[in-house]
Design a protein around this motif. Structure first.
Motif, short mmCIF file in Angstrom:
data_model
loop_
_atom_site.label_atom_id
_atom_site.label_comp_id
_atom_site.label_asym_id
_atom_site.label_seq_id
_atom_site.Cartn_x
_atom_site.Cartn_y
_atom_site.Cartn_z
N LEU A 359 1.47 -1.21 0.19
CA LEU A 359 0.05 -0.39 0.89
C LEU A 359 0.82 1.11 0.04
O LEU A 359 0.77 2.46 -0.67
CB LEU A 359 -0.95 -0.07 0.94
CG LEU A 359 -1.28 1.16 1.89
CD1 LEU A 359 -2.89 1.86 0.14
CD2 LEU A 359 -2.96 1.45 2.82
N GLY A 360 1.94 1.10 1.17
CA GLY A 360 2.77 2.56 1.38
C GLY A 360 3.66 3.02 -0.65
O GLY A 360 3.82 3.65 -0.51
N MET A 361 4.33 1.65 -1.13
CA MET A 361 5.00 1.90 -1.81
C MET A 361 3.72 1.93 -3.37
O MET A 361 4.38 2.94 -4.18
CB MET A 361 5.69 0.32 -3.05
CG MET A 361 6.47 -0.15 -1.66
SD MET A 361 7.17 -1.72 -2.35
CE MET A 361 8.16 -1.40 -4.09
N TYR A 362 2.28 2.23 -3.62
CA TYR A 362 1.50 2.66 -4.49
C TYR A 362 1.53 3.69 -4.10
O TYR A 362 1.95 4.67 -5.52
CB TYR A 362 0.14 1.36 -3.99
CG TYR A 362 -0.40 1.69 -5.08
CD1 TYR A 362 -0.49 1.37 -6.75
CD2 TYR A 362 -1.94 2.78 -4.64
CE1 TYR A 362 -1.55 1.69 -7.36
CE2 TYR A 362 -2.70 2.92 -5.82
CZ TYR A 362 -2.79 2.68 -6.98
OH TYR A 362 -3.19 2.73 -7.62
N SER A 363 1.23 4.17 -3.10
CA SER A 363 0.83 5.33 -2.71
C SER A 363 1.94 6.41 -2.75
O SER A 363 1.91 7.01 -3.21
CB SER A 363 0.67 5.71 -1.11
OG SER A 363 -0.58 5.14 -0.66
N LEU A 364 3.65 5.67 -2.66
CA LEU A 364 4.70 6.70 -3.21
C LEU A 364 4.73 6.28 -4.83
O LEU A 364 5.72 7.28 -5.27
CB LEU A 364 5.43 6.49 -2.20
CG LEU A 364 5.71 6.81 -0.87
CD1 LEU A 364 6.15 6.00 -0.05
CD2 LEU A 364 5.15 8.21 -0.65
N SER A 365 4.65 5.62 -5.17
CA SER A 365 4.73 5.39 -6.93
C SER A 365 4.77 6.94 -7.39
O SER A 365 3.53 7.35 -7.36
CB SER A 365 3.90 4.05 -7.57
OG SER A 365 2.57 4.61 -7.21
N ALA A 366 5.10 6.49 -8.78
CA ALA A 366 4.80 8.18 -10.01
C ALA A 366 3.83 7.75 -10.16
O ALA A 366 3.38 6.41 -10.76
CB ALA A 366 6.19 8.03 -11.48
N GLY A 367 3.12 8.97 -10.44
CA GLY A 367 1.23 8.94 -10.93
C GLY A 367 0.48 8.84 -10.00
O GLY A 367 -0.82 9.11 -9.96
N TYR A 368 0.83 8.00 -8.59
CA TYR A 368 -0.34 8.23 -7.49
C TYR A 368 0.22 8.95 -6.18
O TYR A 368 -0.52 9.24 -5.32
CB TYR A 368 -0.23 7.15 -7.16
CG TYR A 368 -0.67 5.85 -8.03
CD1 TYR A 368 -1.85 5.68 -8.86
CD2 TYR A 368 0.26 5.48 -9.32
CE1 TYR A 368 -2.55 5.33 -9.82
CE2 TYR A 368 -0.63 4.22 -10.35
CZ TYR A 368 -1.54 4.18 -10.62
OH TYR A 368 -1.66 3.27 -11.93
#
Length: 487
Positions: A359-368
């Motif tokens: 969840l954390g990696m997704y929230s910090l990823s480019a585009g998000y």
């Protein structure tokens, strides 16, 4: 020694007057703990040999009459570094990890001649609200062993609630001291962010984590916090200039205090008995001379979403260090470096930790990043402003710690969204960096109900003052679980 009937001052006087030695107190504590913890599973490690040796050395040196905590036993949540004593964060990835240094709070504990009894269970890496996410055991609630003790500091709360120890340390990232204190009927303090050094606390959410004390009574809790606070050069987020004796004005009463009761904290989803207990507490404060009126925290409804984005993002960064290279578990079936990373983390982390990393990696990823993490940070600012607006003309905020009393073991653990929703009343305090005190305020179906007092930054003394006044005017804190050996 019965920790249900003896407060800190009583035990201290017995030690000073040599009616009791620290060695005898420690031995009695360990013997009783061994019998009781078979039913509770609060401890991951018992440091019997070192505890007895420490107690003996304290007796030989002599109990300092000016130090209330000298010779007193304490338990430590197992995400706090303890030199020479295994520290696992309740995770397989650190199953055999023994620190070579003490956390700052442990240095303070030792400097004040307290006796460390052992390490307590938690949700893995402090991620959870029930202590069911430990890799090693499930801790039970002393009031009803079919119920959870709350989390993530459930082991520390249960150890104090069951009368095994008079004190324990926990950590609070989104309610992890206050919620288990509420579920188990003890006192738990989440101090202002920066009050206590986080150096040596295994990081979950670095902008949210805070170490704090558990105890049976409010005054004892304040006495322990006295020795834990202060600036630490090893923790750049720790603060100076706010040291205080939190017991100095603890009996000053609440006459003239202005207390806010947020309407959002008594709305839909809050158990009827919990709501009744909080309204009764408000009436009690009015009887004691305080004014209590309705206030609003309009952005609190976004707290859970903002909290889980921010905390998981920080966790995904903090947990990168557990890679199978430097310490902890290393996968034996690795064929190359990528296998070491992937297999070690796959085998070492439990499902809740993996879920939050993703969840954390997704929230910090480019585009998000802009849609999630940045937005959550903006909501956090709005929540801080909500609190600031209330504290312009109120001294404290009163509300429940959790929407319900303790629920059954296994009841919600497979439903993460339901578990996360249970944090709705506790996470705003961490997002705003404020102090929060949980103390017993009633019972429903034989289970404790905790109330939460929230103050502006560095208002711990006022929280203790208000908490102590309520405690002295009621008898909820005198109730003890049957399991503790007292009907």
């Amino acid at each position: 020694m019965n920790f249900f009937d003896n407060d800190l001052t009583t035990i201290h006087n017995q030690l000073v007057n040599k009616e009791l030695t620290s060695y005898e107190l420690t031995k009695q504590t360990i013997d009783a703990l061994k019998a009781t913890d078979q039913k509770i599973d609060a401890f991951l490690a018992l440091d019997e040999e070192n505890a007895l040796a420490t107690a003996k050395a304290i007796d030989e040196k002599g109990i300092d009459a000016a130090n209330l905590l000298a010779g007193i036993p304490i338990a430590i949540k197992d995400n706090i570094m303890t030199k020479g004593l295994r520290t696992t964060a309740a995770s397989k990835i650190l199953e055999n990890f023994t620190p070579i240094y003490d956390a700052t709070v442990m240095e303070k504990i030792h400097a004040n001649d307290m006796v460390v009894i052992g390490k307590t269970n938690l949700d893995e890496f402090a991620m959870g609200g029930s202590t069911e996410n430990s890799a090693f055991k499930i801790t039970k609630n002393p009031w009803d062993t079919t119920k959870v003790p709350g989390g993530s500091s459930g082991g520390s709360a249960a150890a104090v609630s069951a009368g095994m120890v008079p004190f324990a340390l926990g950590s609070d990232t989104g309610g992890s001291i206050r919620q288990p204190a509420s579920f188990t009927g003890v006192v738990g303090m989440k101090p202002t962010y920066g009050r206590i050094s986080r150096w040596g606390l295994i990081a979950f959410g670095s902008s949210l984590d805070q170490i704090g004390p558990f105890s049976r009574g409010v005054k004892d809790n304040a006495a322990l916090l006295n020795i834990l606070v202060g600036e630490d050069k090893r923790d750049a987020t720790s603060v100076s200039g706010h040291e205080a004796d939190f017991t100095a004005k603890i009996d000053a009463g609440v006459k003239g205090l202005r207390i806010g009761l947020p309407k959002e904290y008594l709305g839909e989803g809050v158990q009827a008995e919990v709501k009744e207990a909080i309204l009764a507490a408000a009436d009690k404060y009015r009887e004691l001379g305080a004014t209590v009126d309705e206030v609003s925290l309009p952005h609190s409804k976004y707290g859970v979403a903002a909290y889980y984005i921010i905390s998981s993002s920080e966790a995904s960064s903090n947990l990168q260090r557990f890679d199978g290279i430097r310490y902890g578990v290393r996968a034996q079936d690795a064929k190359d470096l990528n296998d070491v990373y992937v297999n070690s983390r796959t085998q070492g982390f439990g499902p809740e930790v993996k879920r939050r990393i993703m969840l954390g990696m997704y929230s910090l990823s480019a585009g998000y990043y802009d849609a999630y993490f940045k937005k959550a940070a903006q909501v956090r600012t709005l929540m801080r402003q909500d609190f600031a607006d209330i504290f312009k003309d109120h001294d404290l905020i009163l509300g429940p710690v959790a929407p319900t009393t303790a629920y059954g073991i296994g009841e919600d653990v497979t439903d993460p969204l339901t578990m996360y929703a249970g944090d709705v009343l506790s996470v705003p305090v961490n997002l705003a960096g404020l102090p929060g005190l949980s103390l017993p305020a009633g019972f429903a179906n034989g289970l404790p109900i905790g109330m939460q007092l929230i103050g502006p930054s560095f208002a711990e003394a006022t929280l203790y003052q208000a908490g102590y006044a309520f405690e002295q005017a009621t008898d909820f804190h005198k109730q003890v679980p049957t399991l503790g050996g007292n009907d």
